[in-house]
Design an enzyme around this catalytic site. Sequence first.
Site, PDB file in Angstrom:
ATOM      1  N   CYS A   1       0.816  -1.226   0.000  1.00 40.67           N
ATOM      2  CA  CYS A   1       0.000   0.000   0.000  1.00 40.67           C
ATOM      3  C   CYS A   1       0.845   1.270   0.000  1.00 40.67           C
ATOM      4  O   CYS A   1       0.351   2.350  -0.323  1.00 40.67           O
ATOM      5  CB  CYS A   1      -0.960   0.010   1.176  1.00 40.67           C
TER       6      CYS A   1
ATOM      7  N   HIS B   1      -3.325   7.479   1.924  1.00 39.95           N
ATOM      8  CA  HIS B   1      -3.699   6.144   1.450  1.00 39.95           C
ATOM      9  C   HIS B   1      -5.096   5.852   1.993  1.00 39.95           C
ATOM     10  O   HIS B   1      -5.392   6.135   3.156  1.00 39.95           O
ATOM     11  CB  HIS B   1      -2.694   5.109   1.950  1.00 39.95           C
TER      12      HIS B   1
ATOM     13  N   ASN C   1     -10.059  -0.043  -0.418  1.00 38.31           N
ATOM     14  CA  ASN C   1      -8.599   0.059  -0.353  1.00 38.31           C
ATOM     15  C   ASN C   1      -8.022  -0.520  -1.648  1.00 38.31           C
ATOM     16  O   ASN C   1      -8.044  -1.729  -1.851  1.00 38.31           O
ATOM     17  CB  ASN C   1      -8.099  -0.721   0.871  1.00 38.31           C
TER      18      ASN C   1
HETATM   19  N1  ACO Z   1     -18.621  -7.918   8.983  1.00 38.30           N
HETATM   20  C1  ACO Z   1     -19.066  -8.142  10.234  1.00 38.30           C
HETATM   21  N2  ACO Z   1     -18.249  -8.393  11.256  1.00 38.30           N
HETATM   22  C2  ACO Z   1     -16.921  -8.411  11.006  1.00 38.30           C
HETATM   23  C3  ACO Z   1     -16.388  -8.189   9.739  1.00 38.30           C
HETATM   24  C4  ACO Z   1     -17.303  -7.933   8.690  1.00 38.30           C
HETATM   25  N3  ACO Z   1     -16.905  -7.693   7.430  1.00 38.30           N
HETATM   26  N4  ACO Z   1     -15.053  -8.275   9.809  1.00 38.30           N
HETATM   27  C5  ACO Z   1     -14.742  -8.547  11.085  1.00 38.30           C
HETATM   28  N5  ACO Z   1     -15.876  -8.650  11.812  1.00 38.30           N
HETATM   29  C6  ACO Z   1     -16.026  -8.944  13.214  1.00 38.30           C
HETATM   30  C7  ACO Z   1     -14.849  -9.708  13.787  1.00 38.30           C
HETATM   31  O1  ACO Z   1     -14.953 -11.074  13.504  1.00 38.30           O
HETATM   32  C8  ACO Z   1     -14.979  -9.410  15.255  1.00 38.30           C
HETATM   33  O2  ACO Z   1     -15.946 -10.243  15.796  1.00 38.30           O
HETATM   34  P1  ACO Z   1     -15.707 -10.926  17.236  1.00 38.30           P
HETATM   35  O3  ACO Z   1     -15.619  -9.762  18.190  1.00 38.30           O
HETATM   36  O4  ACO Z   1     -16.921 -11.765  17.408  1.00 38.30           O
HETATM   37  O5  ACO Z   1     -14.416 -11.687  17.114  1.00 38.30           O
HETATM   38  C9  ACO Z   1     -15.544  -7.986  15.263  1.00 38.30           C
HETATM   39  O6  ACO Z   1     -16.089  -7.748  13.958  1.00 38.30           O
HETATM   40  C10 ACO Z   1     -14.510  -6.931  15.558  1.00 38.30           C
HETATM   41  O7  ACO Z   1     -13.374  -7.201  14.722  1.00 38.30           O
HETATM   42  P2  ACO Z   1     -12.111  -6.302  14.761  1.00 38.30           P
HETATM   43  O8  ACO Z   1     -11.049  -6.862  13.903  1.00 38.30           O
HETATM   44  O9  ACO Z   1     -11.803  -5.999  16.188  1.00 38.30           O
HETATM   45  O10 ACO Z   1     -12.711  -4.988  14.082  1.00 38.30           O
HETATM   46  P3  ACO Z   1     -12.019  -3.594  13.895  1.00 38.30           P
HETATM   47  O11 ACO Z   1     -12.852  -2.570  14.476  1.00 38.30           O
HETATM   48  O12 ACO Z   1     -10.562  -3.651  14.277  1.00 38.30           O
HETATM   49  O13 ACO Z   1     -12.083  -3.410  12.310  1.00 38.30           O
HETATM   50  C11 ACO Z   1     -10.685  -3.577  10.358  1.00 38.30           C
HETATM   51  C12 ACO Z   1     -11.444  -4.336  11.466  1.00 38.30           C
HETATM   52  C13 ACO Z   1     -11.684  -2.778   9.554  1.00 38.30           C
HETATM   53  C14 ACO Z   1      -9.979  -4.593   9.474  1.00 38.30           C
HETATM   54  C15 ACO Z   1      -9.668  -2.622  10.994  1.00 38.30           C
HETATM   55  O14 ACO Z   1      -8.922  -3.303  11.964  1.00 38.30           O
HETATM   56  C16 ACO Z   1      -8.726  -1.998  10.005  1.00 38.30           C
HETATM   57  O15 ACO Z   1      -9.119  -1.197   9.182  1.00 38.30           O
HETATM   58  N6  ACO Z   1      -7.408  -2.311  10.099  1.00 38.30           N
HETATM   59  C17 ACO Z   1      -6.419  -1.712   9.260  1.00 38.30           C
HETATM   60  C18 ACO Z   1      -6.440  -2.252   7.897  1.00 38.30           C
HETATM   61  C19 ACO Z   1      -5.500  -1.433   7.048  1.00 38.30           C
HETATM   62  O16 ACO Z   1      -5.322  -0.243   7.236  1.00 38.30           O
HETATM   63  N7  ACO Z   1      -4.848  -1.977   6.099  1.00 38.30           N
HETATM   64  C20 ACO Z   1      -3.961  -1.091   5.344  1.00 38.30           C
HETATM   65  C21 ACO Z   1      -2.908  -1.742   4.794  1.00 38.30           C
HETATM   66  S1  ACO Z   1      -3.523  -2.868   3.612  1.00 38.30           S
HETATM   67  C22 ACO Z   1      -2.210  -3.306   2.643  1.00 38.30           C
HETATM   68  O17 ACO Z   1      -1.121  -2.889   2.832  1.00 38.30           O
HETATM   69  C23 ACO Z   1      -2.413  -4.306   1.569  1.00 38.30           C
END
Ligand code: ACO
Length: 323
Positions: free
Chosen positions: A114, A250, A280
């Site tokens: 990214c 980004h 993304n």
């Molecule tokens: N729909 C519904 N529920 C979901 C989904 C979904 N699509 N995805 C995850 N959940 C659930 C999880 O299973 C979890 O459930 P649980 O509590 O029963 O275990 C709950 O939602 C909370 O999950 P978290 O991972 O804690 O959710 P979070 O608020 O952290 O959001 C996310 C997840 C959106 C992935 C976030 O962590 C994020 O954006 N991280 C950064 C990603 C990023 O910036 N990537 C950039 C680089 S990418 C690259 O370089 C290729």
Amino acid sequence: MTRRAVVQGVGHYLPERLVPNCEFETTLDTSDEWIRARTGIERRHFVADGQGTSDLAVHAAEAALRDADLSPEDVDAIVLATSTSDLTFPSTATMVQDRLGMTRGFAFDVQAVCAGFIYALANANALIVSGQANRVIVIGAESFSRIMDWTDRSTCVLFGDGAGAVLLEGREENGNSDDRGILSTDLNSDGRFRDILYVDGGVATGTIGHLRMQGKEVFRHAVEKLATTARTAVSKIGLKESDIDWIVPHQANLRIIKATAQRLGHSMEDVIVTVQDHGNTSAASIPLALSVGVADGRIQKGDLIVTEAIGGGLAWGAVVLRW
Ligand code: ACO
């Protein structure tokens, strides 16, 4: 006088297939509401069968050339950022070179996930400043839909496909922060964190593999590292965060974008946000956002822009440029 790499054209391309969040509700335990609330994403584009990263990149490069009123034979080099190359080799950049009908100069890929477009801009800037090339097309192009695990709701709803490009040209400027062009760059990586975001396939496995991510960990690093690299890049040219006209981040997650803007002392009015429409798109997200910001008239000639990204590696960085 100081040689600067100045943006003379910008353009982008998105594949036709538009996928709203609700499409995932039929196959996964997820909802439009969850995706919007946790990421800001509302829709994304996916490539069609038979369409590859090079196809998207060619369209974006042609758009940037049109915007600069130049033709492929005017260009000395192509630097293309991607992690979803059509083939292991040759580079996607040389495929684009051929498709544009460019028979001289050189072309190569940059792989920093990214952060790829930031690394590509820094490389192109170095080529121009050192006199190895005068006009360089810098492209970010990705087909992340090809490396999704469609059963993993925590990753497959986040990514999209697309491409963006800028045409950089060497120009003699005054050598101060009022110059147009790239004013500073800041690149970083730390391979100790390679396991929190990676693709579990490649030459070693004989498979393409799927993207694997510890979202919370990546989130934590992103919020901390993006503001720091942006601040470092701005301070390298003796400017302050308050001098920035536009933050072009980004586009991974609206919550990361908001937290970074806040840390830099800016309101969301100063940020170009496209994550709602593109998801993304990895290395393509920054040139896509630049292109959208220019097309709708927000980014104007002379504006000071800071652009920042983090991705797998971890690799991260920022570029400060005056449009
Ligand atoms: N729909 C519904 N529920 C979901 C989904 C979904 N699509 N995805 C995850 N959940 C659930 C999880 O299973 C979890 O459930 P649980 O509590 O029963 O275990 C709950 O939602 C909370 O999950 P978290 O991972 O804690 O959710 P979070 O608020 O952290 O959001 C996310 C997840 C959106 C992935 C976030 O962590 C994020 O954006 N991280 C950064 C990603 C990023 O910036 N990537 C950039 C680089 S990418 C690259 O370089 C290729």
